[in-house]
Motif scaffolding. Structure first.
Motif, mmCIF file in Angstrom:
data_model
loop_
_atom_site.group_PDB
_atom_site.id
_atom_site.type_symbol
_atom_site.label_atom_id
_atom_site.label_comp_id
_atom_site.label_asym_id
_atom_site.label_seq_id
_atom_site.Cartn_x
_atom_site.Cartn_y
_atom_site.Cartn_z
ATOM 1 N N ARG A 158 -8.625 -0.143 -4.931
ATOM 2 C CA ARG A 158 -8.982 -0.516 -6.299
ATOM 3 C C ARG A 158 -9.001 0.599 -7.364
ATOM 4 N N GLU A 159 -9.803 1.566 -6.827
ATOM 5 C CA GLU A 159 -9.677 2.814 -7.961
ATOM 6 C C GLU A 159 -8.508 3.263 -8.330
ATOM 7 N N LEU A 160 -7.509 3.240 -7.231
ATOM 8 C CA LEU A 160 -6.150 3.856 -7.514
ATOM 9 C C LEU A 160 -5.422 2.945 -8.523
ATOM 10 N N LEU A 212 1.021 -1.183 -0.050
ATOM 11 C CA LEU A 212 -0.072 -0.076 0.072
ATOM 12 C C LEU A 212 0.767 1.239 0.267
ATOM 13 N N TRP A 213 2.042 1.222 0.751
ATOM 14 C CA TRP A 213 3.060 2.480 0.760
ATOM 15 C C TRP A 213 3.509 2.540 -0.827
ATOM 16 N N GLU A 214 3.788 1.602 -1.467
ATOM 17 C CA GLU A 214 4.033 1.292 -2.734
ATOM 18 C C GLU A 214 3.134 2.033 -3.841
ATOM 19 N N LEU A 215 1.774 1.891 -3.623
ATOM 20 C CA LEU A 215 0.782 2.329 -4.277
ATOM 21 C C LEU A 215 0.554 3.773 -4.121
ATOM 22 N N ALA A 216 0.957 4.252 -2.758
ATOM 23 C CA ALA A 216 0.851 5.751 -2.584
ATOM 24 C C ALA A 216 2.174 6.317 -3.251
ATOM 25 N N SER A 217 3.092 5.788 -3.438
ATOM 26 C CA SER A 217 3.985 6.227 -4.322
ATOM 27 C C SER A 217 3.607 6.436 -5.611
ATOM 28 N N LEU A 218 3.177 5.256 -6.136
ATOM 29 C CA LEU A 218 2.794 5.226 -7.841
ATOM 30 C C LEU A 218 1.453 6.417 -7.758
ATOM 31 N N ALA A 221 -6.639 0.857 -10.718
ATOM 32 C CA ALA A 221 -7.464 1.034 -12.136
ATOM 33 C C ALA A 221 -7.009 2.224 -12.839
ATOM 34 N N ARG A 222 -6.850 3.393 -12.020
ATOM 35 C CA ARG A 222 -6.387 4.716 -12.600
ATOM 36 C C ARG A 222 -5.093 4.496 -12.966
ATOM 37 N N SER A 223 -4.124 3.947 -12.336
ATOM 38 C CA SER A 223 -2.773 3.917 -12.601
ATOM 39 C C SER A 223 -2.205 3.009 -13.824
ATOM 40 N N GLY A 224 -3.249 2.272 -14.663
ATOM 41 C CA GLY A 224 -2.887 1.492 -15.724
ATOM 42 C C GLY A 224 -2.127 0.351 -15.347
ATOM 43 N N ALA A 225 -1.429 -0.119 -16.127
ATOM 44 C CA ALA A 225 -0.540 -1.442 -16.091
ATOM 45 C C ALA A 225 0.529 -1.351 -14.603
ATOM 46 N N ALA A 226 0.909 -0.232 -14.426
ATOM 47 C CA ALA A 226 1.587 -0.288 -13.227
ATOM 48 C C ALA A 226 1.055 -0.380 -11.913
ATOM 49 N N GLY A 227 -0.357 -0.185 -12.026
ATOM 50 C CA GLY A 227 -1.100 -0.351 -10.701
ATOM 51 C C GLY A 227 -1.428 -1.785 -10.571
ATOM 52 N N ARG A 228 -1.253 -2.739 -11.116
ATOM 53 C CA ARG A 228 -1.448 -3.946 -10.888
ATOM 54 C C ARG A 228 -0.526 -4.549 -9.864
ATOM 55 N N GLU A 229 -1.250 -5.500 -8.889
ATOM 56 C CA GLU A 229 -0.268 -5.855 -8.184
ATOM 57 C C GLU A 229 0.451 -6.958 -8.540
ATOM 58 N N ALA A 230 1.547 -7.343 -8.066
ATOM 59 C CA ALA A 230 2.638 -8.281 -8.233
ATOM 60 C C ALA A 230 2.870 -9.314 -7.154
ATOM 61 N N PRO A 231 2.014 -10.212 -6.962
ATOM 62 C CA PRO A 231 2.294 -11.058 -5.927
ATOM 63 C C PRO A 231 3.621 -11.949 -5.982
ATOM 64 N N GLY A 232 4.199 -12.217 -4.790
ATOM 65 C CA GLY A 232 5.440 -12.758 -4.999
ATOM 66 C C GLY A 232 6.803 -12.183 -5.484
ATOM 67 N N CYS A 233 6.751 -10.792 -5.701
ATOM 68 C CA CYS A 233 7.844 -9.883 -6.088
ATOM 69 C C CYS A 233 8.927 -9.761 -4.979
ATOM 70 N N GLY A 234 8.441 -9.811 -3.867
ATOM 71 C CA GLY A 234 9.291 -9.906 -2.527
ATOM 72 C C GLY A 234 10.440 -10.971 -2.672
ATOM 73 N N LEU A 281 -5.980 3.682 3.425
ATOM 74 C CA LEU A 281 -6.325 3.322 2.199
ATOM 75 C C LEU A 281 -7.522 2.282 2.369
ATOM 76 N N THR A 282 -8.725 2.616 1.787
ATOM 77 C CA THR A 282 -9.594 1.417 2.192
ATOM 78 C C THR A 282 -9.486 0.629 0.878
ATOM 79 N N PRO A 283 -10.101 -0.807 1.124
ATOM 80 C CA PRO A 283 -10.189 -1.290 -0.168
ATOM 81 C C PRO A 283 -10.722 -0.856 -1.533
#
Length: 292
Positions: free
Chosen positions: A40-42, A14-20, A44-57, A34-36
């Motif tokens: 979701r809105e952020l 979520l902190w990464e999403l705030a940066s985005l 969707a509005r951020s395009g491809a970069a806004g998609r979550e990337a599970p496992g990147c850690g 940030l609420t769920p």
């Protein structure tokens, strides 16, 4: 700095999403609030970069940047292996607005740099989107060198590249590097002639190119200076002939290569719905066509 532990990955995301949201959309949000539905809105509005990337850690180590009270005020992550010329990849540098201007980000970058050298690596490298002008300006103020612009802007700090500065001298800008014996030495001088760039290389720059260490400096001085010019709104094209060859420097190199990539970067950002607000303006098409 403190490692992200089990159960904190969601909060870090979520902190990464705030940066985005701030970089791409120009909107500051409180990550812990940030609420769920807002998330979701952020995304969707951020395009491809806004998609979550599970496992990147699994491919990097994530850290909280801690404030004076010991609570997180920012984030940073480093790759599990080096990239490029033995440099450690760095990402996710973000500070919540209330913590900015207090040296936390610089201290985190300095810590990572010292650790890389202690481990026998050649510093670090990080990428930034051209349209994220706040971040771009920050990395330039920190004295990072521009070593790539293939997909994004690639910045590096490495012992092979010394301190530099850019001086505004009335009608010209001068790019200087620090030498051990002679202090700051001018390498490149830029002037504006209507919509064109006039770029001159000094004798010191040509002399430096002959040495092994100097080849690093000579190679990246032009690209770093080009970005410094771009964020100030200076032209990057020297003539219609040089513009016709701009594609040759699509990865790194001459200022026309950066001008060429900026047009692509901004077009891609607009396609994703990102805010595009930069000082650089391309040469008008009619001027490129007639070579005026």
């Amino acid at each position: 700095m403190r490692p992200v532990v089990l159960g904190e990955g969601r909060r870090f995301a979520l902190w990464e999403l705030a940066s985005l949201a701030e970089g791409a959309l120009g909107e500051q949000v409180e990550p812990d609030a940030l609420t769920p539905s807002a998330e979701r809105e952020l995304r969707a509005r951020s395009g491809a970069a806004g998609r979550e990337a599970p496992g990147c850690g699994r491919y990097r180590r994530r850290y909280w940047i801690l404030g004076a009270s010991g609570s997180p005020v920012g984030t940073i992550a480093v790759d599990n292996w080096p990239k490029g010329a033995g440099q450690l990849g760095l990402s996710s540098l973000y500070l919540r607005p209330s913590a900015r201007g207090r040296g936390f980000g610089g201290a985190a970058l300095d810590t990572v740099y010292r650790v890389t050298l202690a481990e026998g690596l050649r510093g670090f490298r990080l990428d930034a989107h051209w349209t994220w002008q706040r971040a771009v300006h920050y990395y330039l103020r920190r004295g990072l060198w521009v070593v790539l612009w293939k997909h994004d802007l690639g910045f590096a700090r490495t012992p092979q590249l010394p301190r530099y500065e850019v001086r505004d001298e009335s009608d010209r800008l001068v790019f200087l590097v620090e030498e051990e014996r002679s202090g700051f030495t001018p390498l490149l001088v830029a002037r504006r002639e209507r919509q064109w760039l006039r770029l001159r290389e000094t004798e010191a720059s040509r002399r430096m190119e002959a040495g092994d260490a100097g080849s690093w400096v000579h190679g990246y001085a032009r690209s770093t200076f080009a970005l410094q010019l771009a964020v100030r709104g200076w032209p990057l094209v020297r003539s219609s002939e040089s513009w016709a060859q701009a594609w040759r420097w699509s990865d790194i190199g001459e200022p026309e290569g950066l001008a060429y990539k900026i047009e692509l970067f901004e077009a891609a950002a607009r396609d994703d719905g990102w805010r595009v607000d930069t000082a650089y303006r391309p040469v008008p098409v009619e001027d490129l066509a007639d070579g005026s």
